[in-house]
Design an enzyme around this catalytic site. Sequence first.
Site, PDB file in Angstrom:
ATOM      1  N   CYS A 254       0.887  -1.184   0.000  1.00 29.23           N
ATOM      2  CA  CYS A 254       0.000   0.000   0.000  1.00 29.23           C
ATOM      3  C   CYS A 254       0.907   1.210   0.000  1.00 29.23           C
ATOM      4  CB  CYS A 254      -0.884  -0.020   1.249  1.00 29.23           C
ATOM      5  SG  CYS A 254      -2.081  -1.348   1.239  1.00 29.23           S
ATOM      6  N   ALA A 255       1.293   1.656  -1.172  1.00 28.26           N
ATOM      7  CA  ALA A 255       2.524   2.453  -1.251  1.00 28.26           C
ATOM      8  C   ALA A 255       2.369   3.971  -1.301  1.00 28.26           C
ATOM      9  CB  ALA A 255       3.336   2.002  -2.451  1.00 28.26           C
ATOM     10  N   PRO A 257       1.631   7.816  -0.460  1.00 27.83           N
ATOM     11  CA  PRO A 257       2.321   8.643  -1.449  1.00 27.83           C
ATOM     12  C   PRO A 257       3.795   8.292  -1.673  1.00 27.83           C
ATOM     13  CG  PRO A 257       2.122   9.827   0.625  1.00 27.83           C
ATOM     14  CD  PRO A 257       1.410   8.517   0.825  1.00 27.83           C
ATOM     15  N   GLY A 259       6.441   7.629   0.714  1.00 27.98           N
ATOM     16  CA  GLY A 259       7.509   7.922   1.689  1.00 27.98           C
ATOM     17  C   GLY A 259       8.248   6.654   2.089  1.00 27.98           C
ATOM     18  N   LYS A 260       7.490   5.623   2.393  1.00 30.55           N
ATOM     19  CA  LYS A 260       8.167   4.402   2.863  1.00 30.55           C
ATOM     20  C   LYS A 260       8.812   3.651   1.695  1.00 30.55           C
ATOM     21  CE  LYS A 260       5.408   4.052   7.028  1.00 30.55           C
ATOM     22  NZ  LYS A 260       4.369   5.038   6.639  1.00 30.55           N
ATOM     23  N   CYS A 373      -1.142   3.748  11.100  1.00 30.77           N
ATOM     24  CA  CYS A 373      -0.963   4.966  11.903  1.00 30.77           C
ATOM     25  C   CYS A 373      -2.206   5.117  12.784  1.00 30.77           C
ATOM     26  CB  CYS A 373      -0.705   6.192  11.034  1.00 30.77           C
ATOM     27  SG  CYS A 373      -1.932   6.501   9.778  1.00 30.77           S
TER      28      CYS A 373
HETATM   29  C1  LIG Z   1      -1.288   4.414   5.013  1.00 26.83           C
HETATM   30  S1  LIG Z   1      -1.326   4.789   3.348  1.00 26.83           S
HETATM   31  C2  LIG Z   1       0.285   4.282   2.829  1.00 26.83           C
HETATM   32  C3  LIG Z   1       1.336   5.318   3.094  1.00 26.83           C
HETATM   33  C4  LIG Z   1       2.652   4.955   2.424  1.00 26.83           C
HETATM   34  N1  LIG Z   1       3.120   3.651   2.818  1.00 26.83           N
HETATM   35  C5  LIG Z   1       3.745   5.959   2.729  1.00 26.83           C
HETATM   36  O1  LIG Z   1       4.493   5.794   3.688  1.00 26.83           O
HETATM   37  O2  LIG Z   1       3.851   6.950   2.000  1.00 26.83           O
HETATM   38  C6  LIG Z   1      -2.301   3.498   2.697  1.00 26.83           C
HETATM   39  C7  LIG Z   1      -2.421   3.507   1.183  1.00 26.83           C
HETATM   40  O3  LIG Z   1      -3.066   2.287   0.794  1.00 26.83           O
HETATM   41  C8  LIG Z   1      -3.913   2.557  -0.296  1.00 26.83           C
HETATM   42  N2  LIG Z   1      -4.885   1.441  -0.358  1.00 26.83           N
HETATM   43  C9  LIG Z   1      -6.079   1.340   0.256  1.00 26.83           C
HETATM   44  N3  LIG Z   1      -6.659   0.167  -0.047  1.00 26.83           N
HETATM   45  C10 LIG Z   1      -5.794  -0.495  -0.837  1.00 26.83           C
HETATM   46  C11 LIG Z   1      -5.836  -1.765  -1.489  1.00 26.83           C
HETATM   47  N4  LIG Z   1      -6.890  -2.564  -1.371  1.00 26.83           N
HETATM   48  N5  LIG Z   1      -4.792  -2.113  -2.246  1.00 26.83           N
HETATM   49  C12 LIG Z   1      -3.717  -1.285  -2.391  1.00 26.83           C
HETATM   50  N6  LIG Z   1      -3.633  -0.071  -1.818  1.00 26.83           N
HETATM   51  C13 LIG Z   1      -4.658   0.305  -1.040  1.00 26.83           C
HETATM   52  C14 LIG Z   1      -4.480   3.911   0.031  1.00 26.83           C
HETATM   53  O4  LIG Z   1      -4.983   4.534  -1.125  1.00 26.83           O
HETATM   54  C15 LIG Z   1      -3.280   4.625   0.617  1.00 26.83           C
HETATM   55  O5  LIG Z   1      -2.577   5.287  -0.386  1.00 26.83           O
END
Ligand SMILES: C[S@@+](CC[C@H](N)C(=O)[O-])C[C@H]1O[C@@H](n2cnc3c(N)ncnc32)[C@H](O)[C@@H]1O
Length: 438
Positions: A254-255, A257, A259-260, A373
């Site tokens: 779940c990547a 924006p 950052g990770k 988070c």
């Molecule tokens: C907590 S954020 C991730 C933040 C990211 N890891 C970072 O550090 O920048 C969760 C992300 O998962 C995406 N997401 C939600 N449901 C998902 C799914 N079923 N499959 C893939 N991505 C998903 C969301 O749109 C969101 O961008």
Amino acid sequence: MPQPRVLAWGFMPTPARIHVAHALHEVFGEGGRVPDIWDRDLGEDAHLAQALLGLCLRRWGRLQAWVKPKLKDPDRGVPLGTRVVLAMGLAQLAWLPGVSDHAAVNESVDLAANRDLGFLPHKGLVNALLRRAAKDRPALAAELDALPAALDRGPAADRVLLAALGPHGAEAETEALWTRLQQPPRPDFRLLKGDPPEGLAPEAELPGCLCLLEGAPFPRAWLESAGGMVQDRSSQALLAYDWDRPVARILDACAAPGGKTTTLALRHPGAAITALEVHPKRATRLRQTLEQRGVEARVIQADAAEWLEGNDATFDLILLDAPCSGSGTLQKHPEWPWLKHEDQSRLTGLQRRLLAAAAGRLAPGGLMIYAVCSWLPEECGSHREWLAQARPELRPAEVWPAAMGSAQDANKGATAFFRPHPLRWTGEGFQGFAVRRG
Ligand SMILES: C[S@@+](CC[C@H](N)C(=O)[O-])C[C@H]1O[C@@H](n2cnc3c(N)ncnc32)[C@H](O)[C@@H]1O
């Protein structure tokens, strides 16, 4: 109550005030979040608008409680337009000494007459209440500060505070935690290349982390040049896992924006990274961000569970930074207690589905980190318990220093459960766990 930075503006231009009023209507009218770029066009006035919005959001309950007994009919509902305008006027009079009486009162009265943001029939009421309050601003501040802090949070926030403190046996410290979370946060950064700009200092307890010094300007140009990125210290500590086995294939499930993803690329140069993201716009932004930072990754726009179930690829390192309630971001998002929250069971169901799919793709010898988070136990601890039953071959991996867990999590000086004490650690509320295969 600690005061925000004293601001030296004598008059607040209407666009800044209008932006604040719009944001408050979004939160208290719609239960929606303050949009990320709500203050983009405000230039220098953004500082004042940010301070004012922060005060109204963080002290909304007490501002309303102060007004109520002064109304002719306190039990009658007060239109949102009136509540917003009064909260803004009172917050400036009480806590922003750099704003003149004239600006705080007159601009609020003007705003009361605005068809979309105020409530014209209450223009006289707004004028009378604010003029009276302006006669003794220190007394107004003292009265507001003396009202119970609990007015500003409501049951959803109470539950989060208890969830954050519970694993540390510190439930009695709810008020201390709430006080900490009411301070506007200072951003943390991570260096990506070159030297950091002036105004950023290395964080002693966390290598690679930089913090903004008091009064230093926000390093916008440096961020735009991809010299560094904004990344909360909790995310940085989560990704400072101790793992020395070879990592050739990484999945960031779940990547966006990104950052990770960026940090993973820095930690494991040369590894092939697959980054999944379900939302098309966020996937596009993720691609652009990674490209701008020079991070090589295969970005795939897909539902991670579906993609993983339909694919037999395996990975040496999997990060599942799952979508969650965001309850750990209360400090950065003071509107959180007032939002219309998504159905929690739908969210935990999605997290479980993603976790089950990701767990099936961990290569022998591999490491998987799950994180949210959020402080709520159903978004992390419950999933950990389920995984232990469903996939006993995945063993806890003690990859973080003991201080990053609770006392009960530590094993030989390290922990497989990431949940730092919320009063000893100043980052966002993050929970996570690590498992290894073999
Ligand atoms: C907590 S954020 C991730 C933040 C990211 N890891 C970072 O550090 O920048 C969760 C992300 O998962 C995406 N997401 C939600 N449901 C998902 C799914 N079923 N499959 C893939 N991505 C998903 C969301 O749109 C969101 O961008």
